[in-house]
Motif scaffolding. Structure first.
Motif, PDB file in Angstrom:
ATOM      1  N   CYS A 151      35.530  26.164  -9.478  1.00  0.00           N
ATOM      2  CA  CYS A 151      36.182  27.150  -8.612  1.00  0.00           C
ATOM      3  C   CYS A 151      37.607  26.732  -8.277  1.00  0.00           C
ATOM      4  O   CYS A 151      37.881  25.549  -8.006  1.00  0.00           O
ATOM      5  CB  CYS A 151      35.391  27.331  -7.311  1.00  0.00           C
ATOM      6  SG  CYS A 151      33.685  27.895  -7.550  1.00  0.00           S
ATOM      7  N   ARG A 164      35.645  25.093   0.896  1.00  0.00           N
ATOM      8  CA  ARG A 164      35.024  24.009   0.137  1.00  0.00           C
ATOM      9  C   ARG A 164      33.817  23.446   0.878  1.00  0.00           C
ATOM     10  O   ARG A 164      32.772  23.160   0.276  1.00  0.00           O
ATOM     11  CB  ARG A 164      36.043  22.909  -0.113  1.00  0.00           C
ATOM     12  CG  ARG A 164      35.502  21.798  -1.023  1.00  0.00           C
ATOM     13  CD  ARG A 164      36.411  20.589  -1.004  1.00  0.00           C
ATOM     14  NE  ARG A 164      35.997  19.589  -1.958  1.00  0.00           N
ATOM     15  CZ  ARG A 164      36.280  18.306  -1.877  1.00  0.00           C
ATOM     16  NH1 ARG A 164      36.999  17.862  -0.860  1.00  0.00           N
ATOM     17  NH2 ARG A 164      35.876  17.459  -2.794  1.00  0.00           N
ATOM     18  N   VAL A 177      34.922  22.600  -6.485  1.00  0.00           N
ATOM     19  CA  VAL A 177      36.309  23.040  -6.321  1.00  0.00           C
ATOM     20  C   VAL A 177      37.199  22.105  -7.129  1.00  0.00           C
ATOM     21  O   VAL A 177      37.220  20.898  -6.902  1.00  0.00           O
ATOM     22  CB  VAL A 177      36.708  23.037  -4.834  1.00  0.00           C
ATOM     23  CG1 VAL A 177      38.174  23.418  -4.687  1.00  0.00           C
ATOM     24  CG2 VAL A 177      35.825  23.999  -4.055  1.00  0.00           C
ATOM     25  N   ARG A 180      43.600  24.070  -5.910  1.00  0.00           N
ATOM     26  CA  ARG A 180      44.020  25.114  -4.979  1.00  0.00           C
ATOM     27  C   ARG A 180      45.404  25.617  -5.344  1.00  0.00           C
ATOM     28  O   ARG A 180      46.279  24.844  -5.747  1.00  0.00           O
ATOM     29  CB  ARG A 180      44.040  24.576  -3.545  1.00  0.00           C
ATOM     30  CG  ARG A 180      44.575  25.595  -2.535  1.00  0.00           C
ATOM     31  CD  ARG A 180      44.490  25.045  -1.115  1.00  0.00           C
ATOM     32  NE  ARG A 180      45.391  23.920  -0.907  1.00  0.00           N
ATOM     33  CZ  ARG A 180      46.669  24.062  -0.543  1.00  0.00           C
ATOM     34  NH1 ARG A 180      47.191  25.266  -0.375  1.00  0.00           N
ATOM     35  NH2 ARG A 180      47.426  23.007  -0.355  1.00  0.00           N
TER      36      ARG A 180
END
Length: 229
Positions: A151, A164, A177, A180
């Motif tokens: 992700c 998260r 994750v 970002r």
């Protein structure tokens, strides 16, 4: 480019397509097995062996798969992160009723003998239990056999950390994750508050997706304007 959190190494051949395919096939197999387990349980236990199966009963396998497909039971998981069977309970109830009624209406072709109403009701209940249990097991096995969904979060550092944390603690979620991308241009162009906080500029989002082999993008808008989102 420096990700917000340490990147999770990609594994060739274990991408999102592979994961979704494995899950759909495992769920279809679980549905077919559950259908026959329920029927055999009713025929051999509830009905005390008075009714037997004819060879056309094998046609119940494609019927169950087509019915489940029509109810959307194979198309839901690829669109969500939290994959839980309890959310499918209404559709599973419809499938159980449809299965029991189909067996009852076609018993002259499928069975040696006849089912009474108590046996039909028992088939409905048994189907509900086996369909639900089979899908629980199928999702658990798929989670063990496949890698986490990779992700990428769009948002500021605080919102991304909150998302998260939810992904890590939520039941039915297997996700990692891998980076970002800031929604705020100021944050992207300014100096990050900690080394590696901002992964990349929004205009290089495609590059980030490719390099991190991202399966899913999660937007954590925070206080950003909806037009920007």
């Amino acid at each position: 480019m420096s990700p917000v959190w340490e990147a999770v190494p990609a594994q060739p051949g274990r991408d999102g397509w592979h994961r979704d395919t494995v899950l759909r096939r495992t769920l279809a197999t679980a549905d077919v097995v559950a259908a026959f387990v329920a029927l055999l349980l009713v025929v051999n236990v509830v009905d005390s062996g008075r009714v037997g199966l004819r060879w056309p009963a094998v046609l119940l396998a494609p019927f169950v798969i087509l019915a489940s497909k029509a109810l959307g039971l194979y198309d839901r998981d690829q669109h969500i992160v939290r994959k839980t069977t309890i959310d499918e309970l209404p559709a599973i109830i419809y499938l159980s009723v449809l299965y029991a009624m189909t067996v009852w209406l076609a018993e002259a072709v499928l069975l040696h003998g006849w089912l009474d109403r108590p046996e039909v009701f028992a088939l409905l209940v048994a189907g509900l239990i086996t369909f639900f249990g089979g899908r629980l097991l199928a999702r658990a096995l798929t989670a063990l056999a496949t890698t986490p969904e990779r992700c990428l979060i769009l948002g500021n550092g605080g919102d991304a950390a909150r998302v998260r944390g939810k992904l890590q603690s939520a039941p039915g979620v297997k996700a990692a994750v891998v980076g970002r991308v800031p929604l705020s241009t100021v944050e992207a162009e300014g100096r990050p508050s900690s080394p590696g906080q901002a992964m990349t500029m929004p205009d290089t989002l495609a590059r980030a997706i490719s390099e991190r082999q991202v399966d899913r993008i999660i937007i954590a808008p925070g206080g950003h304007d909806q037009d920007d989102v």
